[in-house]
Design an enzyme around this catalytic site. Structure first.
Site, short mmCIF file in Angstrom:
data_model
loop_
_atom_site.label_atom_id
_atom_site.label_comp_id
_atom_site.label_asym_id
_atom_site.label_seq_id
_atom_site.Cartn_x
_atom_site.Cartn_y
_atom_site.Cartn_z
CG HIS A 180 56.55 71.14 23.79
ND1 HIS A 180 55.51 70.58 23.19
CD2 HIS A 180 56.06 72.29 24.63
CE1 HIS A 180 54.15 71.22 23.68
NE2 HIS A 180 54.42 72.06 24.39
CG HIS A 199 52.21 73.13 28.68
ND1 HIS A 199 52.35 74.41 28.58
CD2 HIS A 199 52.17 72.23 27.77
CE1 HIS A 199 52.50 74.54 27.13
NE2 HIS A 199 52.65 73.11 26.57
CD GLU A 221 54.78 76.14 24.20
OE1 GLU A 221 53.92 76.76 23.68
OE2 GLU A 221 54.73 75.26 24.55
#
Length: 129
Positions: free
Chosen positions: A67, A8, A115
């Protein structure tokens, strides 16, 4: 690291009230969840979080990308965290179980936040309901 693919993207925006119509009405994304300061949208196989951060509009971090997250299996997650530590990669957030999976955030050499996340949109939404 045994990354499975894109997971994502989280974007910092000034006002959800202005951003949400653009992403839904113009781009055709589907609203999955609306929180107090965030929304989750699906777009094909991708999902995007819009995070309202009006106070950051003038900060060095500013608006835009918060992010990018990549999918990783839970079995490979902790080995990847160990690799990050061995390579002395700066961790922004230590490994934590949140939002339906394990997450670790770290920076690249330019300070961009990345991430590794073991969850998916469906697991995250179970956390919000």
């Amino acid at each position: 690291m045994d990354v499975l693919g894109f997971n994502h993207l989280t974007l910092r925006v000034k006002q959800l009230a202005k951003s949400l119509p653009f992403y839904c009405d113009v781009l055709g994304m589907t609203l999955v969840h609306r929180g107090r300061t965030d929304v989750y949208l699906s777009w094909g196989d991708a999902w995007i979080c819009l995070l309202e951060k009006p106070e950051e509009a003038g900060s060095p971090q500013g608006l835009g990308m918060d992010h990018v997250a990549f999918s990783i299996s839970e079995e490979a997650f902790f080995a990847a965290v160990n690799t990050l530590r061995e390579k002395r990669v700066p961790l922004v957030r230590e490994p934590i179980e949140r939002g339906g999976g394990w997450s670790v955030q770290f920076t690249d050499p330019d300070g961009l936040v990345l991430e590794l996340f073991t969850g998916d949109l469906q697991k995250r939404m179970k956390q919000w309901k």
